[in-house]
Design a protein around this motif. Structure first.
Motif, PDB file in Angstrom:
ATOM      1  N   GLY A  57      64.283  41.098 -32.335  1.00  0.00           N
ATOM      2  CA  GLY A  57      63.922  39.717 -32.625  1.00  0.00           C
ATOM      3  C   GLY A  57      64.341  39.352 -34.035  1.00  0.00           C
ATOM      4  N   SER A  58      64.554  38.072 -34.279  1.00  0.00           N
ATOM      5  CA  SER A  58      64.928  37.619 -35.621  1.00  0.00           C
ATOM      6  C   SER A  58      63.681  37.274 -36.422  1.00  0.00           C
ATOM      7  CB  SER A  58      65.855  36.405 -35.541  1.00  0.00           C
ATOM      8  OG  SER A  58      65.202  35.327 -34.905  1.00  0.00           O
ATOM      9  N   GLY A  59      63.793  37.360 -37.726  1.00  0.00           N
ATOM     10  CA  GLY A  59      62.659  37.031 -38.580  1.00  0.00           C
ATOM     11  C   GLY A  59      61.605  38.112 -38.600  1.00  0.00           C
ATOM     12  N   LYS A  60      60.343  37.714 -38.616  1.00  0.00           N
ATOM     13  CA  LYS A  60      59.249  38.662 -38.822  1.00  0.00           C
ATOM     14  C   LYS A  60      58.607  39.162 -37.538  1.00  0.00           C
ATOM     15  CE  LYS A  60      58.042  36.717 -43.335  1.00  0.00           C
ATOM     16  NZ  LYS A  60      56.965  36.114 -44.167  1.00  0.00           N
ATOM     17  N   ALA A  61      59.025  38.650 -36.381  1.00  0.00           N
ATOM     18  CA  ALA A  61      58.409  39.053 -35.116  1.00  0.00           C
ATOM     19  C   ALA A  61      59.458  39.590 -34.156  1.00  0.00           C
ATOM     20  CB  ALA A  61      57.674  37.879 -34.479  1.00  0.00           C
ATOM     21  N   LYS A 101      72.936  51.768 -18.582  1.00  0.00           N
ATOM     22  CA  LYS A 101      73.299  52.245 -19.921  1.00  0.00           C
ATOM     23  C   LYS A 101      72.019  52.224 -20.747  1.00  0.00           C
ATOM     24  CE  LYS A 101      76.183  48.882 -19.482  1.00  0.00           C
ATOM     25  NZ  LYS A 101      77.315  47.922 -19.613  1.00  0.00           N
ATOM     26  N   PRO A 102      71.941  52.989 -21.820  1.00  0.00           N
ATOM     27  CA  PRO A 102      70.698  53.063 -22.604  1.00  0.00           C
ATOM     28  C   PRO A 102      70.329  51.733 -23.254  1.00  0.00           C
ATOM     29  CG  PRO A 102      72.190  54.879 -23.138  1.00  0.00           C
ATOM     30  CD  PRO A 102      72.976  53.895 -22.336  1.00  0.00           C
ATOM     31  N   VAL A 103      69.023  51.459 -23.297  1.00  0.00           N
ATOM     32  CA  VAL A 103      68.510  50.238 -23.922  1.00  0.00           C
ATOM     33  C   VAL A 103      67.477  50.626 -24.969  1.00  0.00           C
ATOM     34  CG1 VAL A 103      67.427  47.996 -23.583  1.00  0.00           C
ATOM     35  CG2 VAL A 103      68.796  49.001 -21.736  1.00  0.00           C
ATOM     36  N   ILE A 104      67.685  50.166 -26.190  1.00  0.00           N
ATOM     37  CA  ILE A 104      66.789  50.466 -27.308  1.00  0.00           C
ATOM     38  C   ILE A 104      66.127  49.176 -27.767  1.00  0.00           C
ATOM     39  CG2 ILE A 104      66.654  51.336 -29.683  1.00  0.00           C
ATOM     40  CD1 ILE A 104      69.356  52.782 -29.012  1.00  0.00           C
ATOM     41  N   ALA A 105      64.830  49.223 -27.973  1.00  0.00           N
ATOM     42  CA  ALA A 105      64.124  48.096 -28.577  1.00  0.00           C
ATOM     43  C   ALA A 105      63.905  48.402 -30.057  1.00  0.00           C
ATOM     44  CB  ALA A 105      62.786  47.858 -27.891  1.00  0.00           C
ATOM     45  N   ALA A 106      64.375  47.518 -30.916  1.00  0.00           N
ATOM     46  CA  ALA A 106      64.109  47.620 -32.347  1.00  0.00           C
ATOM     47  C   ALA A 106      62.997  46.628 -32.648  1.00  0.00           C
ATOM     48  CB  ALA A 106      65.358  47.299 -33.166  1.00  0.00           C
ATOM     49  N   VAL A 107      61.762  47.133 -32.747  1.00  0.00           N
ATOM     50  CA  VAL A 107      60.585  46.275 -32.847  1.00  0.00           C
ATOM     51  C   VAL A 107      60.305  46.016 -34.327  1.00  0.00           C
ATOM     52  CG1 VAL A 107      58.188  45.954 -32.157  1.00  0.00           C
ATOM     53  CG2 VAL A 107      59.728  47.303 -30.717  1.00  0.00           C
ATOM     54  N   ARG A 125      62.081  53.046 -28.055  1.00  0.00           N
ATOM     55  CA  ARG A 125      61.538  52.025 -28.947  1.00  0.00           C
ATOM     56  C   ARG A 125      61.451  52.583 -30.359  1.00  0.00           C
ATOM     57  NH1 ARG A 125      60.129  51.835 -24.250  1.00  0.00           N
ATOM     58  NH2 ARG A 125      59.081  53.834 -24.480  1.00  0.00           N
ATOM     59  N   ILE A 126      62.114  51.915 -31.296  1.00  0.00           N
ATOM     60  CA  ILE A 126      61.994  52.240 -32.713  1.00  0.00           C
ATOM     61  C   ILE A 126      61.267  51.074 -33.370  1.00  0.00           C
ATOM     62  CG2 ILE A 126      63.205  52.725 -34.852  1.00  0.00           C
ATOM     63  CD1 ILE A 126      65.436  53.929 -33.259  1.00  0.00           C
ATOM     64  N   ALA A 127      60.213  51.371 -34.092  1.00  0.00           N
ATOM     65  CA  ALA A 127      59.377  50.320 -34.673  1.00  0.00           C
ATOM     66  C   ALA A 127      59.422  50.350 -36.192  1.00  0.00           C
ATOM     67  CB  ALA A 127      57.931  50.471 -34.201  1.00  0.00           C
ATOM     68  N   SER A 128      59.436  49.176 -36.769  1.00  0.00           N
ATOM     69  CA  SER A 128      59.211  49.033 -38.201  1.00  0.00           C
ATOM     70  C   SER A 128      57.759  49.385 -38.500  1.00  0.00           C
ATOM     71  CB  SER A 128      59.500  47.590 -38.622  1.00  0.00           C
ATOM     72  OG  SER A 128      58.824  47.254 -39.824  1.00  0.00           O
ATOM     73  N   GLU A 129      57.506  49.867 -39.693  1.00  0.00           N
ATOM     74  CA  GLU A 129      56.133  50.150 -40.097  1.00  0.00           C
ATOM     75  C   GLU A 129      55.278  48.883 -40.103  1.00  0.00           C
ATOM     76  OE1 GLU A 129      56.464  51.791 -44.001  1.00  0.00           O
ATOM     77  OE2 GLU A 129      57.374  49.974 -44.863  1.00  0.00           O
ATOM     78  N   LYS A 130      55.924  47.734 -40.076  1.00  0.00           N
ATOM     79  CA  LYS A 130      55.212  46.456 -40.040  1.00  0.00           C
ATOM     80  C   LYS A 130      54.995  45.951 -38.609  1.00  0.00           C
ATOM     81  CE  LYS A 130      56.871  44.885 -44.574  1.00  0.00           C
ATOM     82  NZ  LYS A 130      57.606  43.821 -45.316  1.00  0.00           N
ATOM     83  N   ALA A 131      55.474  46.683 -37.634  1.00  0.00           N
ATOM     84  CA  ALA A 131      55.348  46.256 -36.241  1.00  0.00           C
ATOM     85  C   ALA A 131      53.921  46.445 -35.737  1.00  0.00           C
ATOM     86  CB  ALA A 131      56.313  47.035 -35.358  1.00  0.00           C
ATOM     87  N   GLY A 180      52.119  57.208 -28.121  1.00  0.00           N
ATOM     88  CA  GLY A 180      53.304  57.264 -27.283  1.00  0.00           C
ATOM     89  C   GLY A 180      53.939  55.942 -26.909  1.00  0.00           C
ATOM     90  N   LEU A 181      53.515  54.852 -27.542  1.00  0.00           N
ATOM     91  CA  LEU A 181      54.129  53.561 -27.249  1.00  0.00           C
ATOM     92  C   LEU A 181      55.541  53.461 -27.813  1.00  0.00           C
ATOM     93  CD1 LEU A 181      51.310  50.893 -27.791  1.00  0.00           C
ATOM     94  CD2 LEU A 181      52.353  51.606 -25.634  1.00  0.00           C
ATOM     95  N   VAL A 182      55.793  54.138 -28.940  1.00  0.00           N
ATOM     96  CA  VAL A 182      57.113  54.101 -29.569  1.00  0.00           C
ATOM     97  C   VAL A 182      57.591  55.521 -29.828  1.00  0.00           C
ATOM     98  CG1 VAL A 182      56.664  51.859 -30.628  1.00  0.00           C
ATOM     99  CG2 VAL A 182      56.229  53.943 -31.936  1.00  0.00           C
ATOM    100  N   ASN A 183      58.892  55.644 -30.027  1.00  0.00           N
ATOM    101  CA  ASN A 183      59.495  56.956 -30.279  1.00  0.00           C
ATOM    102  C   ASN A 183      59.600  57.293 -31.755  1.00  0.00           C
ATOM    103  OD1 ASN A 183      60.999  55.605 -27.753  1.00  0.00           O
ATOM    104  ND2 ASN A 183      60.766  57.784 -27.389  1.00  0.00           N
TER     105      ASN A 183
END
Length: 263
Positions: A57-61, A101-107, A125-131, A180-183
């Motif tokens: 997503g763009s911005g902060k969310a 094909k593989p799908v990655i979520a950058a949260v 799923r890779i999450a920002s510490e702010k996610a 286990g919600l994110v990797n």
């Protein structure tokens, strides 16, 4: 698909990046945004130059889920959900889950309701510490949708899924990692680089084999062992006929690093 106000599709280095692009509305999903997101997912599926997909997503969310202003208008007009679950969310989730094909979520920030469900439909799923994640459905008097009743128990177990859906409390990034919600959780400033590096790595891998692994995991979880073994054997036969398998086998024998072509 051309760039739009709601969704941006970009292809580079074998990675199709799909960005929900309504930052002023926390990337909430209007009917227009859902139409464009579905089109982008389909484009990524059929794009032969795309060997991995990155959703963000763009911005902060990441995405706050359904645009409630538009939804309130539909309720006021007596349209209820207006078929959006069947018309929009279900096809998008199936498109992500069945992507060959593989799908990655950058949260990158808040992922709520259907927005969180979209992340859970991705392979990694890779999450920002702010996610943070919020299964917000019960807060507005709804059950779950967008596949959450299927994906959540497989990620965190039945009891934890029940807790997340019924209590509808936010889960911060580190807690999401623990259950286990994110990797992976990374500093906010490293999210784009980390997620893209992983996507590029997967884009250079054995695409047909990845598709087989996805299918085996998805269907195997609902099969008995005998049927799972049969499915594995069928998919393994298909993988064994690929150029990637032949080249990788020869590379192994020659003590070389294989170069995968995705076919």
């Amino acid at each position: 698909m051309p760039e739009s106000d709601s969704v941006v599709y970009d292809l580079s280095d074998g990675v199709a990046t799909i960005t929900i692009n309504r930052p002023d509305a926390m990337n909430s999903l209007t009917a227009e945004a859902k139409d464009q997101l579905l089109a982008a997912v389909e484009q990524a599926r059929t794009d032969t130059d795309a060997r991995a997909v990155l959703l963000t997503g763009s911005g902060k969310a990441f995405s706050a889920g359904q645009d409630l202003r538009e939804h309130a208008d539909a309720l006021g007009a007596g349209k209820g959900l207006n078929e959006t679950v069947r018309k929009h969310y279900n096809p998008i989730v199936l498109g992500l889950a069945r992507m060959p094909k593989p799908v990655i979520a950058a949260v990158n920030g808040v992922a709520a309701g259907a927005g969180a469900s979209l992340a859970f439909a991705c392979d990694l799923r890779i999450a920002s510490e702010k996610a943070s994640f919020l299964m917000a459905f019960a807060n507005v008097g709804l059950g779950s949708d967008s596949g959450a009743s299927w994906t959540l128990p497989r990620l965190v177990g039945h009891a934890r899924a029940t807790e997340l859906l019924m209590l509808a409390e936010p889960v911060k990034a580190q807690r999401a990692l623990e259950i286990g919600l994110v990797n992976q959780v990374v500093p906010a400033e490293e999210l784009d680089t980390t997620a893209r590096e992983l996507a590029v790595r997967l884009a250079s891998g054995p695409t047909v084999a990845y598709a087989a692994i996805k299918a085996e995991l998805t269907f195997g979880s609902g099969l008995d062992l005998a049927n799972a073994l049969d499915m594995e054997a069928n998919l393994q036969d298909q993988c064994a006929e690929t150029t990637d398998h032949m080249n990788a086998t020869l590379a192994f024998l020659n003590k070389e690093k294989p170069a995968f072509e995705g076919r």
